[in-house]
Design a protein around this motif. Structure first.
Motif, PDB file in Angstrom:
ATOM      1  N   GLU A   1       0.830  -1.205   0.000  1.00 46.85           N
ATOM      2  CA  GLU A   1       0.000   0.000   0.000  1.00 46.85           C
ATOM      3  C   GLU A   1       0.864   1.255   0.000  1.00 46.85           C
ATOM      4  O   GLU A   1       1.776   1.397   0.832  1.00 46.85           O
ATOM      5  CB  GLU A   1      -0.914  -0.003   1.230  1.00 46.85           C
ATOM      6  N   LEU A   2       0.603   2.163  -0.912  1.00 45.47           N
ATOM      7  CA  LEU A   2       1.338   3.420  -0.968  1.00 45.47           C
ATOM      8  C   LEU A   2       0.943   4.326   0.195  1.00 45.47           C
ATOM      9  O   LEU A   2      -0.152   4.200   0.751  1.00 45.47           O
ATOM     10  CB  LEU A   2       1.053   4.133  -2.284  1.00 45.47           C
ATOM     11  N   PRO A   3       1.808   5.270   0.581  1.00 42.88           N
ATOM     12  CA  PRO A   3       1.450   6.220   1.635  1.00 42.88           C
ATOM     13  C   PRO A   3       0.247   7.064   1.231  1.00 42.88           C
ATOM     14  O   PRO A   3       0.052   7.374   0.053  1.00 42.88           O
ATOM     15  CB  PRO A   3       2.714   7.085   1.780  1.00 42.88           C
ATOM     16  N   LYS A   4      -0.533   7.448   2.221  1.00 38.00           N
ATOM     17  CA  LYS A   4      -1.702   8.293   1.992  1.00 38.00           C
ATOM     18  C   LYS A   4      -1.336   9.751   2.227  1.00 38.00           C
ATOM     19  O   LYS A   4      -0.724  10.086   3.243  1.00 38.00           O
ATOM     20  CB  LYS A   4      -2.852   7.883   2.917  1.00 38.00           C
ATOM     21  N   LEU A   5      -1.711  10.624   1.301  1.00 34.59           N
ATOM     22  CA  LEU A   5      -1.482  12.061   1.469  1.00 34.59           C
ATOM     23  C   LEU A   5      -2.471  12.594   2.500  1.00 34.59           C
ATOM     24  O   LEU A   5      -3.683  12.438   2.356  1.00 34.59           O
ATOM     25  CB  LEU A   5      -1.677  12.789   0.137  1.00 34.59           C
ATOM     26  N   ILE A   6      -1.936  13.219   3.580  1.00 34.24           N
ATOM     27  CA  ILE A   6      -2.821  13.707   4.637  1.00 34.24           C
ATOM     28  C   ILE A   6      -2.767  15.227   4.810  1.00 34.24           C
ATOM     29  O   ILE A   6      -3.558  15.782   5.559  1.00 34.24           O
ATOM     30  CB  ILE A   6      -2.507  13.034   5.991  1.00 34.24           C
ATOM     31  N   GLN A   7      -1.854  15.889   4.100  1.00 31.85           N
ATOM     32  CA  GLN A   7      -1.859  17.351   4.162  1.00 31.85           C
ATOM     33  C   GLN A   7      -1.078  17.936   2.997  1.00 31.85           C
ATOM     34  O   GLN A   7      -0.041  17.405   2.601  1.00 31.85           O
ATOM     35  CB  GLN A   7      -1.236  17.860   5.473  1.00 31.85           C
ATOM     36  N   VAL A   8      -1.599  19.045   2.463  1.00 35.40           N
ATOM     37  CA  VAL A   8      -0.900  19.832   1.445  1.00 35.40           C
ATOM     38  C   VAL A   8      -0.883  21.279   1.913  1.00 35.40           C
ATOM     39  O   VAL A   8      -1.922  21.827   2.289  1.00 35.40           O
ATOM     40  CB  VAL A   8      -1.586  19.746   0.058  1.00 35.40           C
ATOM     41  N   GLN A   9       0.299  21.874   1.902  1.00 37.69           N
ATOM     42  CA  GLN A   9       0.438  23.295   2.216  1.00 37.69           C
ATOM     43  C   GLN A   9       1.105  23.995   1.049  1.00 37.69           C
ATOM     44  O   GLN A   9       2.027  23.461   0.434  1.00 37.69           O
ATOM     45  CB  GLN A   9       1.295  23.511   3.466  1.00 37.69           C
ATOM     46  N   VAL A  10       0.656  25.197   0.764  1.00 34.43           N
ATOM     47  CA  VAL A  10       1.299  26.044  -0.232  1.00 34.43           C
ATOM     48  C   VAL A  10       1.485  27.419   0.390  1.00 34.43           C
ATOM     49  O   VAL A  10       0.512  28.054   0.794  1.00 34.43           O
ATOM     50  CB  VAL A  10       0.461  26.154  -1.522  1.00 34.43           C
ATOM     51  N   ASN A  11       2.739  27.827   0.518  1.00 30.24           N
ATOM     52  CA  ASN A  11       3.097  29.111   1.136  1.00 30.24           C
ATOM     53  C   ASN A  11       2.406  29.304   2.485  1.00 30.24           C
ATOM     54  O   ASN A  11       1.869  30.366   2.798  1.00 30.24           O
ATOM     55  CB  ASN A  11       2.769  30.276   0.204  1.00 30.24           C
ATOM     56  N   GLY A  12       2.430  28.250   3.277  1.00 25.91           N
ATOM     57  CA  GLY A  12       1.903  28.327   4.624  1.00 25.91           C
ATOM     58  C   GLY A  12       0.413  28.099   4.752  1.00 25.91           C
ATOM     59  O   GLY A  12      -0.098  27.988   5.864  1.00 25.91           O
ATOM     60  N   HIS A  13      -0.313  28.024   3.632  1.00 29.03           N
ATOM     61  CA  HIS A  13      -1.753  27.792   3.664  1.00 29.03           C
ATOM     62  C   HIS A  13      -2.040  26.297   3.509  1.00 29.03           C
ATOM     63  O   HIS A  13      -1.574  25.662   2.566  1.00 29.03           O
ATOM     64  CB  HIS A  13      -2.460  28.550   2.535  1.00 29.03           C
ATOM     65  N   ILE A  14      -2.798  25.721   4.423  1.00 25.12           N
ATOM     66  CA  ILE A  14      -3.218  24.328   4.301  1.00 25.12           C
ATOM     67  C   ILE A  14      -4.406  24.273   3.345  1.00 25.12           C
ATOM     68  O   ILE A  14      -5.444  24.863   3.596  1.00 25.12           O
ATOM     69  CB  ILE A  14      -3.614  23.752   5.670  1.00 25.12           C
ATOM     70  N   ILE A  15      -4.242  23.563   2.229  1.00 24.52           N
ATOM     71  CA  ILE A  15      -5.303  23.530   1.229  1.00 24.52           C
ATOM     72  C   ILE A  15      -5.972  22.164   1.131  1.00 24.52           C
ATOM     73  O   ILE A  15      -6.944  22.008   0.400  1.00 24.52           O
ATOM     74  CB  ILE A  15      -4.789  23.966  -0.155  1.00 24.52           C
ATOM     75  N   CYS A  16      -5.449  21.182   1.862  1.00 24.44           N
ATOM     76  CA  CYS A  16      -6.099  19.886   1.880  1.00 24.44           C
ATOM     77  C   CYS A  16      -5.608  19.110   3.091  1.00 24.44           C
ATOM     78  O   CYS A  16      -4.408  19.126   3.386  1.00 24.44           O
ATOM     79  CB  CYS A  16      -5.794  19.104   0.601  1.00 24.44           C
ATOM     80  N   THR A  17      -6.518  18.447   3.811  1.00 23.49           N
ATOM     81  CA  THR A  17      -6.128  17.643   4.962  1.00 23.49           C
ATOM     82  C   THR A  17      -6.928  16.347   4.993  1.00 23.49           C
ATOM     83  O   THR A  17      -8.007  16.246   4.408  1.00 23.49           O
ATOM     84  CB  THR A  17      -6.375  18.388   6.291  1.00 23.49           C
ATOM     85  N   ALA A  18      -6.382  15.363   5.699  1.00 28.01           N
ATOM     86  CA  ALA A  18      -7.072  14.094   5.937  1.00 28.01           C
ATOM     87  C   ALA A  18      -6.495  13.482   7.200  1.00 28.01           C
ATOM     88  O   ALA A  18      -5.408  13.864   7.649  1.00 28.01           O
ATOM     89  CB  ALA A  18      -6.896  13.145   4.751  1.00 28.01           C
ATOM     90  N   ASN A  19      -7.204  12.541   7.784  1.00 28.82           N
ATOM     91  CA  ASN A  19      -6.711  11.863   8.979  1.00 28.82           C
ATOM     92  C   ASN A  19      -5.601  10.890   8.618  1.00 28.82           C
ATOM     93  O   ASN A  19      -5.658  10.204   7.591  1.00 28.82           O
ATOM     94  CB  ASN A  19      -7.841  11.091   9.665  1.00 28.82           C
ATOM     95  N   LYS A  20      -4.592  10.805   9.481  1.00 31.44           N
ATOM     96  CA  LYS A  20      -3.526   9.838   9.258  1.00 31.44           C
ATOM     97  C   LYS A  20      -3.986   8.457   9.698  1.00 31.44           C
ATOM     98  O   LYS A  20      -4.992   8.300  10.400  1.00 31.44           O
ATOM     99  CB  LYS A  20      -2.264  10.248  10.005  1.00 31.44           C
ATOM    100  N   TYR A  21      -3.232   7.434   9.283  1.00 36.32           N
ATOM    101  CA  TYR A  21      -3.551   6.080   9.697  1.00 36.32           C
ATOM    102  C   TYR A  21      -3.350   5.931  11.205  1.00 36.32           C
ATOM    103  O   TYR A  21      -2.496   6.596  11.803  1.00 36.32           O
ATOM    104  CB  TYR A  21      -2.657   5.078   8.970  1.00 36.32           C
TER     105      TYR A  21
END
Length: 477
Positions: free
Chosen positions: A110-130
């Protein structure tokens, strides 16, 4: 027999091929950021492709955080420009968004799950970690171009390398944690203070690749690596992770920044550094920047270091501009919390319950980027052990300093004539007690000797322990 052996060999190879096929990941994990992030296969390798869609931004810091199940032992590569550096930078100059990718290597199920994306300090996507057992990986990338941006053509097309999108994981393997997706902001913060143009004075994160902080990295006063050479004074990177550099912004234009190194500061909490009041007195927050994790002052940006903006300037009320070490202490509150890692960690603050006396067996040191014996600024910080002395001994050696010595000052020196000099103002007098470094004093005054300092005399420090009440009232954690 020959035909039987050939058949057996063919069967073995076929079975081996099936094992390889089953060892590969069967599909992509849950992806709540599928509008900006895709799992794909490129040149036979598995990748994660990020396209945040921030068109027109020519200075961008991107961060991706992944969660992996504990049974997996693969690796996530450093983030890199997509599809390659030259193409990515050409896109940015043309007004298109910066894009990046990572490689996923050696994941069997199983590949890692993306749980957060930040661009220039702004969180633009989040999810719960395993849930446990699991691990997280953080990858950062800074991309910037100088000069004027081209106007984006309305009908332009950009050639992309061919990639094969991975199918979703089978439903029975797909975990279903609740996720939260935040909409992308309409305009991201931009600006590199070492480029000619800037549109913000928010902190500029210039970390390129960072791992998540360990529990030790969040503790105060824990020393990093030390050089093993005898007699050397260079500080290995990370030995004093609370060491930070103070810069003055000399450009009055609010859209531009020109930074000049000024003093040493010491990180005492997630949002506060301590320094000499004379380094910051009369300055506005917009005129100051603090570089945490700083080591090589010739590098802009410097990997794993962060240039922070200042929210407020606080100098001791007894300091009124005249250089008196008795109250030469100030605090800078940063606009955001620093990110702790191997190179950024606070020193312990002296407390009211800590014994005031400094035992001769305790190591006492000071560090900074001041001038060397050749009157040249140092590229890397240097440190020296010093010996605190009583006020009476200091007076005997420095009669002319009697007006500067009070119960709220300290004196310390070095028998070899080594110590802080011009450019080291604001640095902390550090005491190693119970295997933790504590800040006890602030570099304030030294005897002048031409364009240098007479370090055969003692250096005078503002005594932090005598100002704890004011510090505790003004520190922001």
């Amino acid at each position: 027999m020959a035909n039987g052996a050939a058949l057996q060999q063919l069967l073995t190879l076929t079975l081996f091929g099936l094992c390889l096929r089953f060892a590969e990941p069967q599909g992509a994990p849950p992806n709540p950021c599928n509008s900006i992030f895709t799992y794909a296969r490129r040149d036979g390798r598995l990748i994660g492709h990020l396209n945040p869609g921030s068109d027109g931004v020519y200075d961008v810091n991107m961060r991706m955080v992944f969660s992996s199940r504990g049974s997996e032992s693969g690796s996530v590569s450093s983030m890199a420009p997509y599809p390659d550096k030259e193409t990515a930078f050409d896109r940015i100059r043309a007004g298109y968004s910066a894009q990046a990718f990572v490689y996923f290597d050696d994941y069997r199920e199983e590949l890692p799950k993306l749980i957060q994306v930040q661009v220039n300090g702004h969180i633009i996507c989040t999810a719960n970690k395993y849930g446990p057992p699991s691990s997280t990986s953080t990858r950062d990338l800074h991309m910037a171009v100088s000069g004027n941006l081209a106007v984006r053509p309305t009908t332009a097309t950009v050639q992309r390398p061919t990639t094969e999108l991975l199918p979703p994981m089978p439903q029975k393997q797909r975990p279903k944690p609740p996720v939260q997706v935040q909409p992308a902001p309409s305009q991201f913060s931009t600006g590199n203070p070492f480029l000619s143009k800037i549109t913000t004075r928010k902190p500029v994160v210039i970390v390129e690749t960072r791992k998540d902080p360990t529990p030790t990295e969040t503790e105060c006063g824990v020393e990093g690596f030390i050089g093993l050479q005898i007699g050397g004074e260079n500080v290995p990177r990370g030995r004093f992770p609370w060491l930070a550099a103070l810069y003055h912004d000399t450009n009055m234009d609010p859209t531009k920044i020109e930074l000049v190194y000024k003093c040493v500061t010491t990180l005492i909490s997630g949002r506060t550094v301590i320094t000499a009041a004379h380094c910051i007195y009369g300055m506005t927050p917009a005129q100051l920047r603090v570089y945490v994790g700083r080591h090589d002052v010739t590098l802009h940006p410097e990997r794993d270091a962060t240039l922070m903006a200042v929210e407020s300037v606080r100098t001791h009320p007894d300091f009124v501009g005249n250089l008196v070490p008795d109250s030469d202490v100030g605090l800078l509150v940063l606009t955001e919390h620093v990110v702790y890692n191997s190179y950024v960690r606070p020193i312990c603050l002296w407390t009211s319950s800590t014994t005031l006396g400094i035992d001769e067996s305790e190591q006492t040191a000071v560090a900074g980027w001041g001038i060397d014996s050749s009157l040249k600024p140092t590229r890397f910080p240097t440190t020296v052990n010093v010996r605190p002395v009583s006020r009476e001994e200091c007076l005997r050696e420095m009669v002319t300093a009697k007006d500067f010595l009070t119960p709220r000052t300290l004196c310390a020196g070095n028998s070899q004539g080594h110590g802080p000099c011009l450019g080291d103002s604001g640095g902390g007098l550090m005491v190693l007690r119970n295997n933790r470094w504590m800040v006890r004093g602030i570099v304030s005054l030294a005897q002048r000797a031409g364009n240098s300092c007479d370090l055969s005399r003692y250096v005078i420090y503002c005594d932090v322990a005598r100002h704890l009440s004011w510090i505790e009232q003004n520190v922001v954690r």
